[in-house]
Write a protein that holds these residues in place. Structure first.
Motif, short mmCIF file in Angstrom:
data_model
loop_
_atom_site.label_atom_id
_atom_site.label_comp_id
_atom_site.label_asym_id
_atom_site.label_seq_id
_atom_site.Cartn_x
_atom_site.Cartn_y
_atom_site.Cartn_z
N ALA A 112 0.83 -1.21 0.00
CA ALA A 112 0.00 0.00 0.00
C ALA A 112 0.86 1.26 0.00
O ALA A 112 0.60 2.22 -0.75
CB ALA A 112 -0.93 0.00 1.22
N GLN A 113 1.90 1.27 0.82
CA GLN A 113 2.81 2.43 0.87
C GLN A 113 3.55 2.59 -0.46
O GLN A 113 3.80 3.71 -0.91
CB GLN A 113 3.81 2.27 2.02
CG GLN A 113 3.19 2.32 3.40
CD GLN A 113 2.54 3.66 3.68
OE1 GLN A 113 3.16 4.71 3.51
NE2 GLN A 113 1.28 3.65 4.10
N SER A 114 3.88 1.46 -1.10
CA SER A 114 4.55 1.53 -2.39
C SER A 114 3.61 2.11 -3.46
O SER A 114 4.06 2.88 -4.32
CB SER A 114 5.02 0.14 -2.81
OG SER A 114 5.58 0.15 -4.11
N VAL A 115 2.34 1.75 -3.38
CA VAL A 115 1.37 2.32 -4.32
C VAL A 115 1.32 3.84 -4.18
O VAL A 115 1.33 4.58 -5.17
CB VAL A 115 -0.04 1.72 -4.09
CG1 VAL A 115 -1.08 2.48 -4.91
CG2 VAL A 115 -0.06 0.25 -4.46
N ALA A 116 1.28 4.31 -2.93
CA ALA A 116 1.15 5.75 -2.68
C ALA A 116 2.43 6.51 -3.00
O ALA A 116 2.40 7.55 -3.68
CB ALA A 116 0.74 5.99 -1.23
N PHE A 117 3.55 6.01 -2.50
CA PHE A 117 4.78 6.80 -2.55
C PHE A 117 5.71 6.45 -3.71
O PHE A 117 6.72 7.13 -3.91
CB PHE A 117 5.54 6.66 -1.22
CG PHE A 117 4.81 7.31 -0.08
CD1 PHE A 117 4.92 8.67 0.15
CD2 PHE A 117 4.00 6.56 0.75
CE1 PHE A 117 4.24 9.27 1.19
CE2 PHE A 117 3.30 7.15 1.80
CZ PHE A 117 3.42 8.52 2.01
N GLU A 118 5.37 5.42 -4.46
CA GLU A 118 6.17 5.10 -5.65
C GLU A 118 5.31 5.18 -6.92
O GLU A 118 5.58 6.01 -7.79
CB GLU A 118 6.79 3.71 -5.51
CG GLU A 118 7.81 3.62 -4.39
CD GLU A 118 8.45 2.25 -4.29
OE1 GLU A 118 9.66 2.13 -4.60
OE2 GLU A 118 7.76 1.29 -3.90
N THR A 119 4.27 4.36 -6.98
CA THR A 119 3.42 4.37 -8.19
C THR A 119 2.73 5.72 -8.38
O THR A 119 2.75 6.29 -9.47
CB THR A 119 2.35 3.26 -8.10
OG1 THR A 119 3.00 2.00 -7.95
CG2 THR A 119 1.48 3.25 -9.34
N PHE A 120 2.14 6.24 -7.31
CA PHE A 120 1.39 7.49 -7.43
C PHE A 120 2.31 8.70 -7.62
O PHE A 120 2.03 9.60 -8.41
CB PHE A 120 0.52 7.69 -6.18
CG PHE A 120 -0.41 8.87 -6.28
CD1 PHE A 120 -1.65 8.75 -6.91
CD2 PHE A 120 -0.05 10.11 -5.78
CE1 PHE A 120 -2.50 9.83 -7.02
CE2 PHE A 120 -0.90 11.20 -5.87
CZ PHE A 120 -2.13 11.06 -6.50
#
Length: 253
Positions: free
Chosen positions: A155-163
């Protein structure tokens, strides 16, 4: 002699009236300038959780920051609506322009999750990803049932990397939400995690404003406002004083 004195008196009245008009015009101009500068320097009103609209079952994007295009909202709503129908997992994207003083993206999102889904059962299959568009502060929260499919690390990767990846390349918010929705849908549908995008570092550096630069800009705006306020007070007084000094005394008449 009387005619001369009468003309002098008339001239004095005319000069006095003219000076009063000029002083009034100067004061009005300074007031307008000061008001405009104050409005420009004053930050936009912050958004609190209590100001967020109530959620409807078919609302997947709450764009209070007004950064997502209508086309992108339609695409995301269709994708997330289909995900909810197939899996029961629900995702909401939230944007705000500015958070209340002392509020963090995490605390705001937690309060919003509790407002929209008061019970722990209702929150169990929920995911909220939010962004504050002034600072690009991001938070993502997930319910207990979601964690079995999507760990906190993912979830953190989605927010801080993907997004964040599209935002580093020119504040491409629409692309950021589309990329995040694609990855979230894949993970929450039980498919393998596609992972974050490959980041290509640029020599020019990040497009985000540094904290010290933001504080410097605020300080400059404050200095301008104070300067204009002083000018609005001193200039009319000085002008009137000079006018009075240059007036002929009653003994000269």
């Amino acid at each position: 002699m009387k005619q001369l004195l009468s003309k002098i008196v008339s001239w004095r009245k005319l000069i006095y009236t003219t000076m009063r008009s000029r002083i009034a015009a100067i004061i009005l101009s300074l007031i307008i300038t000061f008001t405009t500068a104050t409005l420009l320097a004053t930050p936009a009103l912050a958004t609190g959780v209590y100001e967020m609209p109530n959620l409807t079952p078919d609302t997947w994007v709450v764009d209070e920051g007004d950064i997502i295009s209508r086309t992108t909202k339609g695409k995301i709503s269709s994708i997330l609506g289909e995900l909810a129908q197939k899996t029961g997992n629900e995702v909401r994207f939230v944007t705000v322009h500015r958070l209340d003083y002392g509020e963090t993206p995490e605390s705001f999102t937690q309060k919003l999750l509790e407002k929209w889904f008061p019970s722990s059962e209702a929150r169990a299959n929920q995911t909220i990803l939010m962004i504050d568009t002034v600072s690009n502060g991001i938070a993502i929260l997930t319910g207990d049932k979601v964690k079995s499919l999507m760990s906190d690390d993912i979830a953190q990767s989605v927010a801080f990397e993907t997004f964040l990846a599209p935002l580093r390349d020119g504040d491409k918010y629409n692309q950021a939400f589309l990329d995040a929705s694609d990855r979230l849908v894949a993970v929450l549908s039980g498919q393998p995690d596609p992972g974050p995008p490959q980041i290509i570092e640029k020599v020019e550096g990040s497009t985000f404003t540094k904290a010290e630069d933001t504080e410097k800009q605020r300080g400059n705006a404050t200095a301008w406002v104070i300067g204009l306020l002083i000018a609005a007070t001193v200039i009319p007084m000085a002008t009137y004083y000079l006018y009075q000094v240059n007036q002929p005394s009653s003994s000269d008449s």
